[in-house]
Enzyme design. Structure first.
Site, PDB file in Angstrom:
ATOM      1  N   TYR A 130     -33.128  -2.294   9.429  1.00  0.00           N
ATOM      2  CA  TYR A 130     -33.154  -3.233  10.556  1.00  0.00           C
ATOM      3  C   TYR A 130     -31.919  -4.112  10.464  1.00  0.00           C
ATOM      4  O   TYR A 130     -31.579  -4.614   9.396  1.00  0.00           O
ATOM      5  CB  TYR A 130     -34.412  -4.104  10.470  1.00  0.00           C
ATOM      6  CG  TYR A 130     -34.537  -5.143  11.571  1.00  0.00           C
ATOM      7  CD1 TYR A 130     -34.723  -4.763  12.899  1.00  0.00           C
ATOM      8  CD2 TYR A 130     -34.486  -6.502  11.271  1.00  0.00           C
ATOM      9  CE1 TYR A 130     -34.858  -5.725  13.902  1.00  0.00           C
ATOM     10  CE2 TYR A 130     -34.623  -7.461  12.270  1.00  0.00           C
ATOM     11  CZ  TYR A 130     -34.805  -7.074  13.581  1.00  0.00           C
ATOM     12  OH  TYR A 130     -34.940  -8.028  14.569  1.00  0.00           O
TER      13      TYR A 130
ATOM     14  N   ASP B 171     -24.904  -4.873   5.316  1.00  0.00           N
ATOM     15  CA  ASP B 171     -25.771  -5.927   5.846  1.00  0.00           C
ATOM     16  C   ASP B 171     -26.528  -6.580   4.691  1.00  0.00           C
ATOM     17  O   ASP B 171     -27.467  -6.012   4.135  1.00  0.00           O
ATOM     18  CB  ASP B 171     -26.732  -5.326   6.881  1.00  0.00           C
ATOM     19  CG  ASP B 171     -27.588  -6.397   7.559  1.00  0.00           C
ATOM     20  OD1 ASP B 171     -27.544  -7.563   7.138  1.00  0.00           O
ATOM     21  OD2 ASP B 171     -28.297  -6.047   8.531  1.00  0.00           O
TER      22      ASP B 171
ATOM     23  N   LYS C 133     -30.417 -15.603   6.613  1.00  0.00           N
ATOM     24  CA  LYS C 133     -31.576 -16.006   5.813  1.00  0.00           C
ATOM     25  C   LYS C 133     -31.251 -17.082   4.756  1.00  0.00           C
ATOM     26  O   LYS C 133     -31.131 -18.233   5.125  1.00  0.00           O
ATOM     27  CB  LYS C 133     -32.258 -14.759   5.244  1.00  0.00           C
ATOM     28  CG  LYS C 133     -32.764 -13.865   6.417  1.00  0.00           C
ATOM     29  CD  LYS C 133     -33.785 -12.806   6.068  1.00  0.00           C
ATOM     30  CE  LYS C 133     -34.420 -12.255   7.335  1.00  0.00           C
ATOM     31  NZ  LYS C 133     -34.006 -10.917   7.727  1.00  0.00           N
TER      32      LYS C 133
HETATM   33  C1  LIG Z   1     -33.599 -10.396   9.113  1.00  0.00           C
HETATM   34  C2  LIG Z   1     -32.517  -9.394   9.178  1.00  0.00           C
HETATM   35  C3  LIG Z   1     -31.613  -9.338  10.247  1.00  0.00           C
HETATM   36  C4  LIG Z   1     -31.778 -10.169  11.498  1.00  0.00           C
HETATM   37  O1  LIG Z   1     -31.668 -11.535  11.238  1.00  0.00           O
HETATM   38  P1  LIG Z   1     -32.281 -12.573  12.309  1.00  0.00           P
HETATM   39  O2  LIG Z   1     -31.835 -13.902  11.787  1.00  0.00           O
HETATM   40  O3  LIG Z   1     -33.748 -12.380  12.308  1.00  0.00           O
HETATM   41  O4  LIG Z   1     -31.668 -12.249  13.627  1.00  0.00           O
HETATM   42  C5  LIG Z   1     -30.558  -8.454  10.159  1.00  0.00           C
HETATM   43  N1  LIG Z   1     -30.394  -7.652   9.088  1.00  0.00           N
HETATM   44  C6  LIG Z   1     -31.256  -7.669   8.060  1.00  0.00           C
HETATM   45  C7  LIG Z   1     -31.019  -6.776   6.886  1.00  0.00           C
HETATM   46  C8  LIG Z   1     -32.353  -8.521   8.070  1.00  0.00           C
HETATM   47  O5  LIG Z   1     -33.224  -8.502   7.044  1.00  0.00           O
END
Ligand SMILES: *Cc1c(COP(=O)(O)O)cnc(C)c1O
Length: 459
Positions: A149, A254, A287
């Site tokens: 994701y 990511d 995060k």
């Molecule tokens: C949570 C998450 C996102 C999206 O971040 P948001 O602040 O919810 O838009 C993107 N990549 C990864 C790996 C994530 O865990």
């Protein structure tokens, strides 16, 4: 605590009913709605250390930690003080501020990137990183992996893991054809996204052999945490960097979830310390770096980041980007996160996951405990889990039964079988005890669920 909470939560239910009238589905992010596990989502009114308190006055040990950000637990004094001090000076200026320079310096000092651009969410970070990669390479396509994701921007909502996995059942063929996961995402948006199985370098190599000159970037979670925790196989991330570079594409790592959670410098540091440096071209963060406020970032080397406006032609902007409150919360959080912090988080994760695994073993429930640093999750399956198809083959009903029993015993787990569990430094011996006491009943509930539903069943 032998007493358990009733399944009904009247104050939360009342708030949920009001929310349902004015907010679609009653929540502002789908997985909060408890659709996958059933029952009333708990409306939280306060957090303190390792615990959340709901509208019915019940206390829960929190193993979601706001889906990752709260490594220090709730309302950490250093973070609250920093935010309070910043707020007293004004909430937003629409002009550059000292705090965002300090936050950018802190990120650059911990990670392989030379420069970062601050944004407001992980979704923005990955979306902008992809635009930059396309602008830099002048190529249209990207490769992503099933079950990873990267936020909810159109091109990335193909086989996007947890939230979507929780709502929809098996759709493997559609996923792998790069079809959209969601109505509203056009075929043409999804068609620029090539979705491949996670941990399968040969599949990536095969795609590059055919259309390598069309591919701007590979994007991958540094360690997958959005289909449950599925760590990269040894050599997978480094192999992606190698393949991308041989074909003139970029690797976007990511680290929105792993960044500053699994180590001071995120997964990039952890992987390098295990002898596998990852030559990523762009890295996304979110995060933890916002300390519970909306902040995220993407960064890379000068040559690539220099293509971003106003230094270069690739446009990217944000009214509230680098917001002073978010920057203060993020900076205070990162400054508290020393090497010792990560040793503590690792120890706590090992302790809790070990207890859970032991409790399930004691009643003969087939499961697989998987770690990526201090992130972990339990798959209710006897098979191995190295990709999304295997993650989805688990016994979801067993997880649901386990979840409900833990909740009744005051432990707040992610309300989905496809999520990572998150620890914080606020988890002390008492909190471990709360967890340990909840386990036997939850393991029994999972055992009962496995005996009535066939493997791979459940909803
Ligand atoms: C949570 C998450 C996102 C999206 O971040 P948001 O602040 O919810 O838009 C993107 N990549 C990864 C790996 C994530 O865990």
């Amino acid at each position: 605590m032998t007493e358990t909470f009733p399944a009904e939560a009247p104050a939360s239910q009342d708030l949920f009913d009001r929310a349902l009238a004015v907010v679609p589905g009653g929540v502002n992010s789908p997985v909060r709605a408890f659709r996958a596990v059933g029952g009333t989502p708990r409306f939280m009114v306060r957090g303190e250390g390792a615990y959340l308190f709901d509208a019915d006055g019940r206390r829960y040990l929190d193993l979601i930690c706001s889906w990752g950000p709260l490594v220090l637990g709730h309302a950490h004094p250093a973070v609250i003080e920093a935010v309070t001090r910043a707020a007293a000076k004004g909430t937003s200026f629409g002009a550059p501020t000292p705090g965002e320079v300090e936050l950018a310096e802190e990120i650059v000092s911990r990670t392989p990137v030379d420069q970062v651009r601050l944004v407001n969410s992980g979704t923005e970070a990955t979306m902008s990183a992809i635009r930059l990669a396309r602008g830099f390479t002048d190529r249209p396509k990207i490769i992503k992996f099933a079950g990873c994701y990267h936020g909810h921007s159109d091109g990335l909502l193909a086989a996007a893991g947890s939230g979507v996995a929780t709502l929809a059942a098996a759709r493997t063929e559609a996923d792998l054809a790069g079809l959209p996961d969601s109505p509203g995402v056009t075929r043409s948006a999804a068609a620029e996204t090539i979705v491949l199985p996670y941990n399968d370098l040969a599949a990536v190599e095969a795609v590059f052999a055919v259309e390598g000159d069309q591919i701007a970037a590979i994007i991958t979670e540094a360690a997958a945490g959005n289909m449950g925790v599925v760590p990269p196989a040894p050599g997978f991330n480094a192999g992606l960097a190698d393949l991308a570079h041989r074909h003139g594409a970029l690797l976007i790592l990511d680290e929105v979830m792993t960044g500053f959670r699994v180590a001071r410098g995120g997964w990039a540091e952890l992987s390098a310390s295990r002898g596998e440096p990852i030559a990523a071209d762009l890295i996304t963060f979110g995060k933890v770096m916002g300390g519970g406020l909306p902040a995220a970032a993407f960064g890379g080397r000068h040559e690539v980041m220099g293509h971003l406006a106003p230094a270069g032609p690739v446009y990217q902007a944000g009214t509230l980007s680098g917001n002073p409150l978010a920057s203060a919360a993020g900076l205070a959080t990162l400054r508290e996160c020393t090497s010792g912090t990560y040793a503590t988080l690792d120890r706590t994760a090992a302790q809790l996951s070990g207890l859970a695994s032991k409790a399930l073993d004691a009643v003969g429930v087939a499961h697989r405990l998987q770690h990526a640093g201090n992130m972990f999750s339990i798959f209710f399956t006897s098979g191995e889990v190295t990709n999304y198809d295997q993650a989805r083959a688990q016994h979801v009903a067993a997880f649901t039964a386990f979840f409900q029993a833990m909740l009744a015993h005051g432990v707040y787990l992610p309300p989905s079988a496809f999520e990572a569990w998150f620890v914080s430094t606020a988890i002390d011996d008492d909190a471990v005890e709360v967890f340990a006491r909840a386990l036997p009943a939850a393991a029994e509930a999972a055992a009962a669920a496995t005996s009535v539903t066939p493997e791979g069943g459940g909803a």
